[in-house]
Design an enzyme around this catalytic site. Structure first.
Site, PDB file in Angstrom:
ATOM      1  N   GLY A 126       0.836  -1.031  -0.027  1.00  0.00           N
ATOM      2  CA  GLY A 126       0.086  -0.084  -0.087  1.00  0.00           C
ATOM      3  C   GLY A 126       0.993   1.331   0.049  1.00  0.00           C
ATOM      4  N   GLU A 161      -4.658   6.719  -2.787  1.00  0.00           N
ATOM      5  CA  GLU A 161      -5.377   5.470  -2.659  1.00  0.00           C
ATOM      6  C   GLU A 161      -6.357   5.524  -1.669  1.00  0.00           C
ATOM      7  OE1 GLU A 161      -1.854   2.403  -4.393  1.00  0.00           O
ATOM      8  OE2 GLU A 161      -2.044   2.545  -2.277  1.00  0.00           O
ATOM      9  N   THR A 169      10.086  12.323 -10.273  1.00  0.00           N
ATOM     10  CA  THR A 169      11.220  11.136 -10.677  1.00  0.00           C
ATOM     11  C   THR A 169      11.116  10.769 -11.958  1.00  0.00           C
ATOM     12  OG1 THR A 169       9.250   9.723 -10.164  1.00  0.00           O
ATOM     13  CG2 THR A 169      10.477  10.386  -8.152  1.00  0.00           C
ATOM     14  N   ALA A 196      15.441   5.392 -13.701  1.00  0.00           N
ATOM     15  CA  ALA A 196      16.946   5.473 -13.344  1.00  0.00           C
ATOM     16  C   ALA A 196      17.861   6.637 -13.705  1.00  0.00           C
ATOM     17  CB  ALA A 196      17.606   4.160 -14.591  1.00  0.00           C
ATOM     18  N   ASP A 223       7.739   4.683  -3.815  1.00  0.00           N
ATOM     19  CA  ASP A 223       7.311   4.924  -2.312  1.00  0.00           C
ATOM     20  C   ASP A 223       8.467   5.145  -1.441  1.00  0.00           C
ATOM     21  OD1 ASP A 223       4.717   4.554  -3.109  1.00  0.00           O
ATOM     22  OD2 ASP A 223       4.735   2.521  -2.622  1.00  0.00           O
ATOM     23  N   GLY A 244       9.807  -6.878  -3.171  1.00  0.00           N
ATOM     24  CA  GLY A 244       8.555  -6.592  -2.267  1.00  0.00           C
ATOM     25  C   GLY A 244       8.509  -5.034  -2.324  1.00  0.00           C
ATOM     26  N   SER A 252      10.377  -1.982   0.314  1.00  0.00           N
ATOM     27  CA  SER A 252      11.845  -2.546   0.361  1.00  0.00           C
ATOM     28  C   SER A 252      12.654  -1.203   0.558  1.00  0.00           C
ATOM     29  CB  SER A 252      11.866  -2.971  -1.305  1.00  0.00           C
ATOM     30  OG  SER A 252      11.452  -2.139  -2.061  1.00  0.00           O
TER      31      SER A 252
END
Length: 288
Positions: free
Chosen positions: A41, A140, A205, A208, A238, A271, A274
């Site tokens: 989330g 969200e 953002t 890379a 995130d 995941g 992370s």
């Protein structure tokens, strides 16, 4: 300098992750080679990232009354996030079905579940927002809840960082409360230049290629991430947003550099939750 106090108003999901050689085309069935579950989330991921980056974090969100709920709560607490105000509602918790291919690219379907019950902040939620240095939100949750949180933050001198993802038109009453927008290139295009121009700081953002920041008074910054071997891009945005929020008090240039490093490091592990620790970011920046 004391740790910044961040309140995150956002979603929390259980991620159901499949790994595949490549992402399937519409209507196509392919064989995968892995499956896992884990907390996710956008709100919860960013809360965990901010806590790992050194902030004091409180989370405002909701889980259901299903088997996923205790695991989701435990994951927040285990990451150092204050989950005392996490609500429990009837029905399922939110879930995200994620497919990740061998190159690290992903596709995601989110089913809101309990997140949809967050229609408005409670009095306790509003107190946590007013007491924070910074409010971090995404899209969200129902837009009315995000807007109410941002308005209360503005009224109480709390800085508002919004990651408008998934992208949606932003009402004027929300836009006028936002201090910092964090968008990717697709979200920036969908929102449009006129919307972005109404926010004091816009961070974009670039995957890379790092990220840019356009601030007030003609401030223009760019930061590039350290080189990494990508395993899974899920949650990288995130990790970036949570770290940026945790480091915002250090100044725009430092915050941008640390967020870029965190986003890159997040792609080196599987995941959604992370995000790296502050020490890992220090090491990566030292190698760059």
């Amino acid at each position: 300098m004391s740790a910044p106090r961040i309140t995150v108003l956002g979603s929390i999901n259980m991620d159901l992750v499949t790994t595949t050689p490549r992402l399937p085309a519409p209507g196509e069935t392919i064989l995968g080679h892995g499956f896992s579950t884990g907390p996710g989330g956008k709100g919860a991921n960013q809360a965990v990232a901010a806590a790992r980056a050194g902030a004091e974090v409180r989370f405002l969100g909701a889980v259901g009354d299903d088997a996923f709920a205790p695991e989701l709560r435990t994951a927040l607490v285990g990451a150092g996030v204050d989950a005392d105000l996490l609500r429990e509602t009837e029905g399922p918790s939110g879930v995200a079905v994620i497919s990740v291919d061998d190159s690290g690219e992903n596709s995601i379907v989110v089913v809101s579940g309990a997140n949809a019950a967050m229609r408005a902040p409670t009095a306790a939620d509003l107190g946590a927002i007013a007491a924070a240095d910074l409010l971090l939100s995404q899209l969200e949750l129902p837009l009315a809840s995000v807007t109410a949180g941002a308005r209360h933050a503005r009224a109480n001198g709390t800085t508002v960082i919004l990651n408008p993802s998934p992208a949606a038109p932003l009402p004027d009453e929300l836009l006028e409360c936002v201090d910092v927008l964090v968008v990717n290139e697709t979200e920036a295009a969908q929102l449009g230049a006129s919307t972005l121009a109404r926010v004091p700081d816009v961070v974009t953002t670039l995957g890379a290629r790092g990220a840019t920041l356009r601030g007030p008074g003609g401030v223009e910054l760019r930061s590039e991430p350290p080189a990494v071997e990508v395993v899974d891009t899920t949650g990288a945005g995130d990790a970036f947003a949570g770290t940026l929020a945790a480091c915002w008090h250090l100044g725009r240039e430092v915050a941008l550099a640390r967020a870029c490093a965190a986003g890159a490091l997040a792609t080196t592990r599987a995941g959604a939750a992370s995000a790296p620790t502050s020490a890992e970011v220090d090491a990566a920046l030292g190698r760059r």
